[in-house]
Design an enzyme around this catalytic site. Structure first.
Site, PDB file in Angstrom:
ATOM      1  N   GLY A   1       0.564  -5.204   0.723  1.00 21.15           N
ATOM      2  CA  GLY A   1      -0.602  -5.274  -0.151  1.00 21.15           C
ATOM      3  C   GLY A   1      -0.268  -5.885  -1.491  1.00 21.15           C
ATOM      4  O   GLY A   1      -1.128  -6.459  -2.151  1.00 21.15           O
TER       5      GLY A   1
ATOM      6  N   GLU B   1      -0.515  -9.492  -0.925  1.00 25.26           N
ATOM      7  CA  GLU B   1      -1.939  -9.797  -0.729  1.00 25.26           C
ATOM      8  C   GLU B   1      -2.677  -9.812  -2.066  1.00 25.26           C
ATOM      9  O   GLU B   1      -3.564 -10.626  -2.285  1.00 25.26           O
ATOM     10  CB  GLU B   1      -2.549  -8.774   0.227  1.00 25.26           C
ATOM     11  CG  GLU B   1      -2.024  -8.933   1.647  1.00 25.26           C
ATOM     12  CD  GLU B   1      -2.538  -7.876   2.582  1.00 25.26           C
ATOM     13  OE1 GLU B   1      -2.255  -6.678   2.353  1.00 25.26           O
ATOM     14  OE2 GLU B   1      -3.233  -8.230   3.549  1.00 25.26           O
TER      15      GLU B   1
ATOM     16  N   GLU C   1       4.220  -5.658   7.123  1.00 25.92           N
ATOM     17  CA  GLU C   1       3.366  -4.705   7.844  1.00 25.92           C
ATOM     18  C   GLU C   1       3.763  -4.544   9.307  1.00 25.92           C
ATOM     19  O   GLU C   1       3.699  -3.442   9.850  1.00 25.92           O
ATOM     20  CB  GLU C   1       1.892  -5.122   7.751  1.00 25.92           C
ATOM     21  CG  GLU C   1       1.262  -4.867   6.400  1.00 25.92           C
ATOM     22  CD  GLU C   1       1.509  -5.989   5.412  1.00 25.92           C
ATOM     23  OE1 GLU C   1       2.414  -6.803   5.610  1.00 25.92           O
ATOM     24  OE2 GLU C   1       0.764  -6.033   4.417  1.00 25.92           O
TER      25      GLU C   1
ATOM     26  N   ALA D   1       0.873  -1.181   0.000  1.00 25.05           N
ATOM     27  CA  ALA D   1       0.000   0.000   0.000  1.00 25.05           C
ATOM     28  C   ALA D   1       0.907   1.227   0.000  1.00 25.05           C
ATOM     29  O   ALA D   1       2.067   1.153   0.393  1.00 25.05           O
ATOM     30  CB  ALA D   1      -0.875  -0.015   1.246  1.00 25.05           C
TER      31      ALA D   1
END
Ligand code: T1G
Length: 655
Positions: free
Chosen positions: A102, A105, A125, A63
């Site tokens: 992300g 993911e 993270e 992200a």
């Protein structure tokens, strides 16, 4: 504005390409682009499979951390990934560079994954004070064993493509044209049918309650007060104990809650601070000088570590020592460091041989005549260092940069001992020099812009974090450490004992307290410094004699089996020593203190206040360029807990 996501269809296979430099972070535009592409694919019956790939040097690296300080904007990543996972056709992730956070993911939400042989995959993270917020903790345990999922999610370290294949995280490795092999894989899936969506699969294993209890104990101890690793473990437990939809909801809630914590703010701050340390204005647009051949004078712990760091960065290194025997010892020391890197898998056999072939240890200064840069790392004594610089002046090229690894001596004095002070700079490495990321670059009064630019270029080459410091006693880190060490001794005079102070610092998140650190490093170095300063110490300055009294008894720490603590039979962990307590009580009485107990909070308040006061002076005197540079130095050189952001962050400073 054109979307950073494009789609092309060829022979029934769609290729979705993300192009969002520098690291394809999933910004709002990227999330919207992926969602639009999936909707387009779902609506186009000629498309029977898809490949998701990235332009530039890496797959999606996560992200966009820069968005974290702002309210999350739609489409939210979990919703985008849900659309990918429920796409009408199989979607193959083509991974190169780093698939992180992300980004991984996103790959987990795809139906298959093929990775370039050099790719890295991870969920970092926790290093930002978070947990994965888009299904990582739910989908990962459905592809890999929980032990491996736990290691990745709570540790935050990426795995190699080979390891990813081994544990089932990726299906294939590509060592040729990644996208065309991904397209071929997609075509195969058209024939064999769309694989089951990841979140619909059965978890690889469902550990029992004892697994979670045992893991939590270990992870909490290692986290030393950082919340996110334990939270990540709880998210993994949810992923195999709750229904999938509930686990996804719980994970997202946990991510959003952590995102607003002080620890997450501190870790985000440190992420950017260490990538953007201050650079002196005068080096902008200045070409650094060559860094092909480096010299190191002195093959002790620091000299050998510095030589190894430069060898590992591909440089040629000539190390000089006072005689042939010392040169041979230094050569063995450097070879040992490189061998250690090889044994830990950080260096291939070929790279190890290549590094050794670029290294030589000599017993005379003339060997340095071709060096672009020479770093002296001899005994921390001004006289010894001045002699070295006089020799370097004689044998080195006129344009060679001459650097001192001194940790607190006056580099201006060394510069003024040379014919051309403009080429002299301080390069303060931290032990072990081939591992510690911090490099204090000490700017002398006469340093030329090209000299400083070369020092910063060296830091980049060695993948170190450069922090610019002005000349003063201890530069930035050692000066602040000396200040809070003094404050701790005052706290001892007023009522605490070394073990109270060290326990308070460990509770705050330090790996070791200041007294255990001194015993490990040796009390004699600071003692010599205090004696050197005695003549100029203001008469009215509070001064604690406790440390001097220990040194006068020859208690220099672990190396003498006694320092602030006692070390029975060479034990590494010291024990409180009544002899030390007796000296402390005598000093309290001599100074007229009525001793009082200190809470851990009171101790840390005093320590942080003394750090912050000295840091403000360092800023006011222009020794450091900005508050975050001081935080980077304290976190990367002095064990300040990263999830606290640093002493300046803790005092409310923001860049
Ligand atoms: N967001 C924004 N900018 C980023 C970024 C990111 N995630 N990662 C890197 N940058 C910028 C960085 O500031 C620098 O900018 C440039 O890219 C090069 O970085 C939902 C919520 C990818 C291994 O933690 O580990 O996903 O200074 O110097 O050494 O669950 O960057 O050039 O202007 O580090 O080659 C998880 C963090 C986010 C990855 C590349 N992802 N990045 O290393 O280059 S949280 C991460 C890295 C998340 C989801 C959760 C490294 C790298 P500038 P660099 P590098």
């Amino acid at each position: 504005m054109t979307s950073p996501v494009s789609i092309s269809v060829d022979g029934g296979v769609a290729t979705v390409l993300i192009d969002n430099p520098p690291v394809n972070a999933t910004s709002q535009a990227v999330r919207q682009g992926i969602l639009d592409a999936i909707r387009e694919i779902d609506a186009n019956d000629t498309v029977q499979a898809a490949v998701l790939a990235c332009a530039g040097r890496t797959f999606v690296a996560g992200a966009d951390i820069r968005e974290f300080g702002k309210p999350p904007e739609e489409p939210h990543l979990p919703d985008v990934l849900q659309a990918v996972e429920t796409a009408r056709v199989p979607v193959v992730a083509a991974i190169h560079g780093s698939a992180l956070g992300g980004g991984l993911e996103l790959a987990l939400a795809c139906h298959a994954r093929i990775a370039d042989g050099k790719a890295k995959l991870g969920l970092p993270e926790v290093t930002l004070g978070l947990v994965p917020g888009a299904g990582g903790t739910v989908r990962l345990p459905r592809l890999v064993a929980m032990e491996n999922a736990m290691e990745m999610v709570t540790g935050g370290k990426p795995v190699s493509a080979g390891r990813a294949l081994e544990i089932g995280l990726v299906d294939r490795i590509s060592n040729n044209d990644l996208v065309s092999e991904a397209r071929a894989y997609a075509e195969e899936l058209i024939q064999s049918g769309k694989p089951e969506p990841t979140s619909a699969r059965t978890p690889r294993d469902r550990p029992d309650a004892s697994f979670w209890t045992e893991k939590e104990k270990r992870i909490a101890a290692k986290a030393r007060g950082q919340q996110s690793p334990v939270e990540a473990l709880h998210a993994l437990r949810d992923s195999v104990t709750l229904p999938v939809a509930d686990a996804l909801t719980a994970e997202r809630a946990r991510f959003l809650r952590l995102r607003d914590t002080e620890q997450a703010a501190a870790l985000r701050y440190m992420f950017f601070a260490e990538r953007n340390t201050g650079r002196p204005a005068e080096i902008e647009n200045v070409e650094p000088l060559g860094l092909g051949v480096a010299g190191v004078v002195g093959g002790g712990t620091m000299g050998a570590g510095i030589a190894a760091a430069m060898l590992l960065a591909g440089m040629t290194v000539v190390l000089t020592e006072r005689d042939a025997a010392a040169a041979e010892t230094a050569r063995e020391r450097v070879a040992g460091i490189l061998d250690g890197s090889r044994k830990r898998g950080l260096l291939s056999d070929a790279a190890w041989k290549d590094a050794l072939s670029r290294f030589s240890a000599q017993d005379n200064y003339n060997a340095l005549s071709a060096a672009d840069l020479v770093i002296e790392a001899v005994f921390e004594d001004m006289g010894v260092k001045r002699e070295v610089f006089t020799e370097l002046d004689r044998v080195c090229r006129a344009d060679a940069i001459l650097a001192s690894n001194t940790s607190y001596l006056d580099v201006n004095e060394l510069a003024n001992a040379t014919k051309d002070p403009s080429r002299v700079v301080g390069l303060h490495f931290f032990s072990p020099a081939h591992i510690m990321k911090l490099l204090e670059i000490v700017r002398t009064d006469a340093a030329a812009p090209a000299t400083l630019a070369t020092a910063f270029a060296l830091a980049k080459k060695l993948r170190k974090i450069p922090v610019l410091a002005g000349v003063c006693d201890g530069f930035i880190g050692n000066r602040i450490m000396a200040a809070y060490r003094r404050e701790c001794d005052f706290i001892l005079e007023e009522g605490a004992l070394p073990q109270d102070v060290d326990a308070a610092m460990r509770d705050y998140g330090f790996a070791m307290g200041i007294y255990a650190v001194q015993d490990m490093a040796g009390l004699d170095i600071a003692w010599a410094m205090r004696k050197r300063r005695a003549a100029t110490r203001p008469a009215d300055e509070r001064y604690s004699r406790i440390a001097d009294r220990l040194c006068e008894l020859g208690r220099f720490g672990r190396k003498t089996a006694a320092g602030w603590y006692a070390y029975a039979d060479g034990a590494k962990a010291g024990q409180p020593d009544p002899a030390v307590e007796k000296i402390i009580l005598e000093e309290s009485a001599r100074l007229g203190f009525t001793r009082k107990p200190f809470t851990a909070e009171e101790i840390m308040e005093r320590i942080l206040a003394s750090m912050q006061a000295e840091a403000r002076a360092v800023l006011d005197e222009g020794i450091a360029l900005k508050p975050s540079d001081i935080d980077v130095a304290m976190v990367h050189g002095y064990g300040f807990p990263r999830f606290r952001g640093g002493p300046m962050f803790a005092a409310g400073y923001r860049d």
